[in-house]
Design a protein around this motif. Structure first.
Motif, PDB file in Angstrom:
ATOM      1  N   MET A  17       0.851  -1.199   0.000  1.00 51.85           N
ATOM      2  CA  MET A  17       0.000   0.000   0.000  1.00 51.85           C
ATOM      3  C   MET A  17       0.888   1.251   0.000  1.00 51.85           C
ATOM      4  SD  MET A  17      -2.920   1.101   2.761  1.00 51.85           S
ATOM      5  CE  MET A  17      -3.803   2.643   2.582  1.00 51.85           C
ATOM      6  N   THR A  18       0.693   2.101  -0.970  1.00 51.42           N
ATOM      7  CA  THR A  18       1.510   3.304  -1.085  1.00 51.42           C
ATOM      8  C   THR A  18       0.941   4.414  -0.225  1.00 51.42           C
ATOM      9  OG1 THR A  18       0.229   4.049  -2.986  1.00 51.42           O
ATOM     10  CG2 THR A  18       2.187   2.707  -3.437  1.00 51.42           C
ATOM     11  N   GLY A  19       1.841   5.223   0.353  1.00 46.95           N
ATOM     12  CA  GLY A  19       1.401   6.340   1.176  1.00 46.95           C
ATOM     13  C   GLY A  19       0.970   7.515   0.319  1.00 46.95           C
ATOM     14  N   ARG A  20       0.344   8.450   0.969  1.00 48.40           N
ATOM     15  CA  ARG A  20      -0.070   9.659   0.278  1.00 48.40           C
ATOM     16  C   ARG A  20       1.153  10.486  -0.066  1.00 48.40           C
ATOM     17  NH1 ARG A  20      -4.694  12.566   3.597  1.00 48.40           N
ATOM     18  NH2 ARG A  20      -4.660  13.821   1.690  1.00 48.40           N
ATOM     19  N   PRO A  21       1.147  11.161  -1.225  1.00 50.02           N
ATOM     20  CA  PRO A  21       2.313  11.970  -1.595  1.00 50.02           C
ATOM     21  C   PRO A  21       2.515  13.117  -0.614  1.00 50.02           C
ATOM     22  CG  PRO A  21       0.451  12.408  -3.078  1.00 50.02           C
ATOM     23  CD  PRO A  21       0.081  11.210  -2.240  1.00 50.02           C
ATOM     24  N   ASP A  22       3.786  13.440  -0.390  1.00 51.60           N
ATOM     25  CA  ASP A  22       4.138  14.525   0.514  1.00 51.60           C
ATOM     26  C   ASP A  22       3.847  15.853  -0.182  1.00 51.60           C
ATOM     27  OD1 ASP A  22       5.198  16.247   2.332  1.00 51.60           O
ATOM     28  OD2 ASP A  22       7.162  15.285   2.461  1.00 51.60           O
ATOM     29  N   ARG A  23       2.903  16.634   0.368  1.00 55.34           N
ATOM     30  CA  ARG A  23       2.492  17.891  -0.254  1.00 55.34           C
ATOM     31  C   ARG A  23       3.168  19.102   0.382  1.00 55.34           C
ATOM     32  NH1 ARG A  23      -2.106  19.452   0.732  1.00 55.34           N
ATOM     33  NH2 ARG A  23      -2.587  20.566  -1.191  1.00 55.34           N
ATOM     34  N   ARG A  24       4.092  18.881   1.278  1.00 51.45           N
ATOM     35  CA  ARG A  24       4.720  19.999   1.982  1.00 51.45           C
ATOM     36  C   ARG A  24       5.733  20.703   1.086  1.00 51.45           C
ATOM     37  NH1 ARG A  24       7.093  16.956   7.046  1.00 51.45           N
ATOM     38  NH2 ARG A  24       7.602  15.559   5.311  1.00 51.45           N
ATOM     39  N   LEU A  25       5.705  22.021   1.143  1.00 52.16           N
ATOM     40  CA  LEU A  25       6.688  22.809   0.412  1.00 52.16           C
ATOM     41  C   LEU A  25       8.003  22.800   1.182  1.00 52.16           C
ATOM     42  CD1 LEU A  25       3.984  23.883  -0.859  1.00 52.16           C
ATOM     43  CD2 LEU A  25       5.141  26.087  -1.097  1.00 52.16           C
ATOM     44  N   THR A  26       9.099  22.791   0.450  1.00 53.81           N
ATOM     45  CA  THR A  26      10.392  22.931   1.087  1.00 53.81           C
ATOM     46  C   THR A  26      10.571  24.369   1.567  1.00 53.81           C
ATOM     47  OG1 THR A  26      11.457  23.509  -1.000  1.00 53.81           O
ATOM     48  CG2 THR A  26      11.363  21.173  -0.424  1.00 53.81           C
ATOM     49  N   ARG A  27      11.535  24.571   2.460  1.00 54.91           N
ATOM     50  CA  ARG A  27      11.774  25.920   2.959  1.00 54.91           C
ATOM     51  C   ARG A  27      12.151  26.892   1.833  1.00 54.91           C
ATOM     52  NH1 ARG A  27      15.188  26.529   8.335  1.00 54.91           N
ATOM     53  NH2 ARG A  27      13.302  25.429   9.021  1.00 54.91           N
ATOM     54  N   PRO A  28      13.041  26.505   0.890  1.00 57.43           N
ATOM     55  CA  PRO A  28      13.321  27.425  -0.221  1.00 57.43           C
ATOM     56  C   PRO A  28      12.076  27.774  -1.035  1.00 57.43           C
ATOM     57  CG  PRO A  28      15.013  25.746  -0.108  1.00 57.43           C
ATOM     58  CD  PRO A  28      13.938  25.335   0.852  1.00 57.43           C
ATOM     59  N   ALA A  29      11.155  26.816  -1.214  1.00 61.30           N
ATOM     60  CA  ALA A  29       9.928  27.098  -1.958  1.00 61.30           C
ATOM     61  C   ALA A  29       9.075  28.128  -1.212  1.00 61.30           C
ATOM     62  CB  ALA A  29       9.142  25.815  -2.194  1.00 61.30           C
ATOM     63  N   TRP A  30       9.002  27.983   0.114  1.00 61.78           N
ATOM     64  CA  TRP A  30       8.259  28.962   0.902  1.00 61.78           C
ATOM     65  C   TRP A  30       8.881  30.351   0.762  1.00 61.78           C
ATOM     66  CZ3 TRP A  30       3.573  28.869   2.457  1.00 61.78           C
ATOM     67  CH2 TRP A  30       2.954  27.679   2.853  1.00 61.78           C
ATOM     68  N   TRP A  31      10.200  30.440   0.831  1.00 62.95           N
ATOM     69  CA  TRP A  31      10.845  31.738   0.671  1.00 62.95           C
ATOM     70  C   TRP A  31      10.567  32.318  -0.714  1.00 62.95           C
ATOM     71  CZ3 TRP A  31      12.200  34.768   4.313  1.00 62.95           C
ATOM     72  CH2 TRP A  31      12.745  34.299   5.498  1.00 62.95           C
ATOM     73  N   PHE A  32      10.560  31.458  -1.718  1.00 60.46           N
ATOM     74  CA  PHE A  32      10.355  31.946  -3.083  1.00 60.46           C
ATOM     75  C   PHE A  32       8.960  32.541  -3.256  1.00 60.46           C
ATOM     76  CE2 PHE A  32       9.422  31.351  -7.653  1.00 60.46           C
ATOM     77  CZ  PHE A  32      10.477  32.081  -8.182  1.00 60.46           C
ATOM     78  N   VAL A  33       7.933  31.817  -2.806  1.00 53.37           N
ATOM     79  CA  VAL A  33       6.570  32.326  -2.994  1.00 53.37           C
ATOM     80  C   VAL A  33       6.274  33.486  -2.047  1.00 53.37           C
ATOM     81  CG1 VAL A  33       5.681  30.165  -3.933  1.00 53.37           C
ATOM     82  CG2 VAL A  33       5.574  30.547  -1.482  1.00 53.37           C
ATOM     83  N   ALA A  34       6.859  33.459  -0.839  1.00 55.86           N
ATOM     84  CA  ALA A  34       6.647  34.581   0.076  1.00 55.86           C
ATOM     85  C   ALA A  34       7.275  35.852  -0.484  1.00 55.86           C
ATOM     86  CB  ALA A  34       7.239  34.259   1.455  1.00 55.86           C
ATOM     87  N   GLY A  35       8.471  35.733  -1.048  1.00 58.97           N
ATOM     88  CA  GLY A  35       9.100  36.878  -1.678  1.00 58.97           C
ATOM     89  C   GLY A  35       8.301  37.388  -2.859  1.00 58.97           C
ATOM     90  N   TYR A  36       7.666  36.469  -3.573  1.00 62.84           N
ATOM     91  CA  TYR A  36       6.806  36.864  -4.691  1.00 62.84           C
ATOM     92  C   TYR A  36       5.663  37.748  -4.194  1.00 62.84           C
ATOM     93  CZ  TYR A  36       5.064  36.105  -9.463  1.00 62.84           C
ATOM     94  OH  TYR A  36       4.691  36.270 -10.772  1.00 62.84           O
ATOM     95  N   GLY A  37       5.079  37.367  -3.068  1.00 62.58           N
ATOM     96  CA  GLY A  37       3.986  38.159  -2.511  1.00 62.58           C
ATOM     97  C   GLY A  37       4.433  39.534  -2.067  1.00 62.58           C
ATOM     98  N   VAL A  38       5.613  39.619  -1.438  1.00 63.14           N
ATOM     99  CA  VAL A  38       6.133  40.922  -1.010  1.00 63.14           C
ATOM    100  C   VAL A  38       6.406  41.810  -2.217  1.00 63.14           C
ATOM    101  CG1 VAL A  38       8.080  42.076   0.121  1.00 63.14           C
ATOM    102  CG2 VAL A  38       7.081  40.021   1.140  1.00 63.14           C
TER     103      VAL A  38
END
Length: 415
Positions: free
Chosen positions: A1-22
């Motif tokens: 039985m396969t687990g659910r895919p990991d949907r968490r963003l990496t820390r660099p991804a969070w910085w990238f999208v947060a910077g986009y918002g700023v």
């Protein structure tokens, strides 16, 4: 039985999208008020103001294509940070410069920086995403924060510029320069890409030909229809139609856009969860047909009056905004899937250039359609249906079963 895919963003991804918002906050501070500044504060004639704005938009189109090539040959992270530095320089020139020549140079530089930046965004997100679910979620967050940033920036700009002088505008331009510089610093310091950031040899990457197939070409045509007769019409055609055909007030126009903005903010992540679970062609088809339904509600609003008309217009904006939530995660995931290997930057650049063309031609198309007897809303609905048909062709091609490979012929007679 396969687990659910990991949907968490990496820390660099969070910085990238947060910077986009700023950075989007800085954009919202300035872009909505550029024409007002140039025409009313600076006192430029309408023709000269139009030329400056066309330079800004026009420079981004070819530079999107060139920026995509740079993102393929070099690190897209480096291209994105460098493009933001270019934008910083342009906004500083606009803040400090004096005279038409300085403004022309500033807007040209801003357009160049914008064009270089956009095609690097999707390659960076693709490199930061461990699976398709994370990729869709990151694209959705980027679009969500873009809308939040533009709304916050526009609101702050409107408050600050209530009784503004020339110097007030210049301080806002400087603030946008700071937002671009901060985002560049965030990308440079906090958004390392996985192994391979340095690109595996510039010469080898440069020799990869950009030969998009039929499906990708059809996707760009569908995008041109969706932007020209969809997004651009929401920004230009809808307010013009409400004011002229329906004799609506500016308060009604503002209220309709407030509703649409709230729906995007509330529904973006919910819709993206659905986009994760379906094939992206089918998400884009659903979005296109949703937009067709929205424009039919606009057509129906023209047949009634009073509260019923307002209710139909609100329903139209809600329907359109729900469809819009699927656009970024579905479309740009398809761009990546259909891009020939080693050409994601150029494929994204061509998509951004197509978006710019549609966004630029949409407003004059709206003016033309609304000045004739052509049924405005039905034309928009027909364009959405046609776009859905083109994506359906792509869907059929992507799901076609490849023909069986014939077994090799046996040589010689059996012993």
């Amino acid at each position: 039985m396969t687990g659910r895919p990991d949907r968490r963003l990496t820390r660099p991804a969070w910085w990238f999208v947060a910077g986009y918002g700023v950075s989007a906050i800085g954009t919202g501070l300035c872009y909505p008020f550029l024409a007002i500044y140039l025409h009313q504060v600076r006192g430029l004639p309408a023709g000269e103001t139009a030329v400056l704005l066309l330079v800004l938009a026009g420079a981004a189109v070819p530079m999107s294509v060139y920026g995509g090539a740079l993102a393929d040959r070099h690190s897209p992270r480096v291209v994105a940070a460098g493009a933001l530095v270019v934008q910083t320089a342009g906004w500083l020139v606009l803040a400090a410069g004096r005279g038409y020549a300085a403004e022309l140079a500033a807007l040209l530089v801003i357009g160049v920086g914008t064009g270089l930046f956009l095609p690097a965004v999707i390659p960076v997100i693709a490199r930061l995403s461990r699976n398709d679910e994370v990729k869709v979620r990151t694209m959705s967050l980027r679009y969500l924060l873009l809308n939040v940033g533009l709304g916050v920036g526009g609101g702050l700009g409107g408050l600050v510029l209530g009784a503004a002088t020339d110097s007030t505008y210049r301080w806002l331009f400087a603030a946008d320069a700071v937002s671009c510089a901060l985002y560049a610093a965030v990308i440079a310091a906090l958004v390392p890409l996985p192994a391979g950031d340095a690109a595996p040899g510039r010469r080898r990457a440069a020799r990869v030909p950009f030969r998009p197939g039929l499906s990708y070409a059809l996707l760009l045509v569908a995008q041109l229809l969706l932007v020209t007769f969809g997004m651009a019409q929401q920004d230009s055609g809808v307010p013009l139609a409400v004011r002229t055909d329906f004799a609506g007030s500016t308060a009604l126009v503002g209220g309709l856009y407030a509703v649409a903005t709230f729906v995007v903010l509330a529904g973006q992540l919910l819709v993206s969860r659905w986009v994760e679970r379906v094939h992206k062609t089918r998400a884009l088809i659903t979005m296109s047909m949703t937009w067709a339904g929205a424009w039919l509600l606009g057509h129906a609003a023209g047949t009634v009056a009073g509260d019923a008309q307002v209710a139909l217009l609100v329903a139209m904006m809600v329907t359109f905004a729900l469809g819009e939530c699927a656009y970024s995660p579905a479309f740009y995931t398809l761009v990546e899937q259909l891009a020939p290997p080693g050409t994601l930057g150029r494929s994204t650049g061509a998509a951004w250039a197509t978006f710019q063309v549609g966004n630029t031609t949409g407003p004059p198309v709206a003016v033309y359609l609304l000045s004739t007897s052509v049924p405005f809303w039905l034309v928009l609905a027909a364009a959405a249906v046609l776009a859905a048909g083109l994506v359906l062709v792509i869907d059929r091609r992507m799901h076609a079963t490849p023909p069986p490979v014939p077994a090799p012929a046996m040589s010689g007679a059996p012993s």
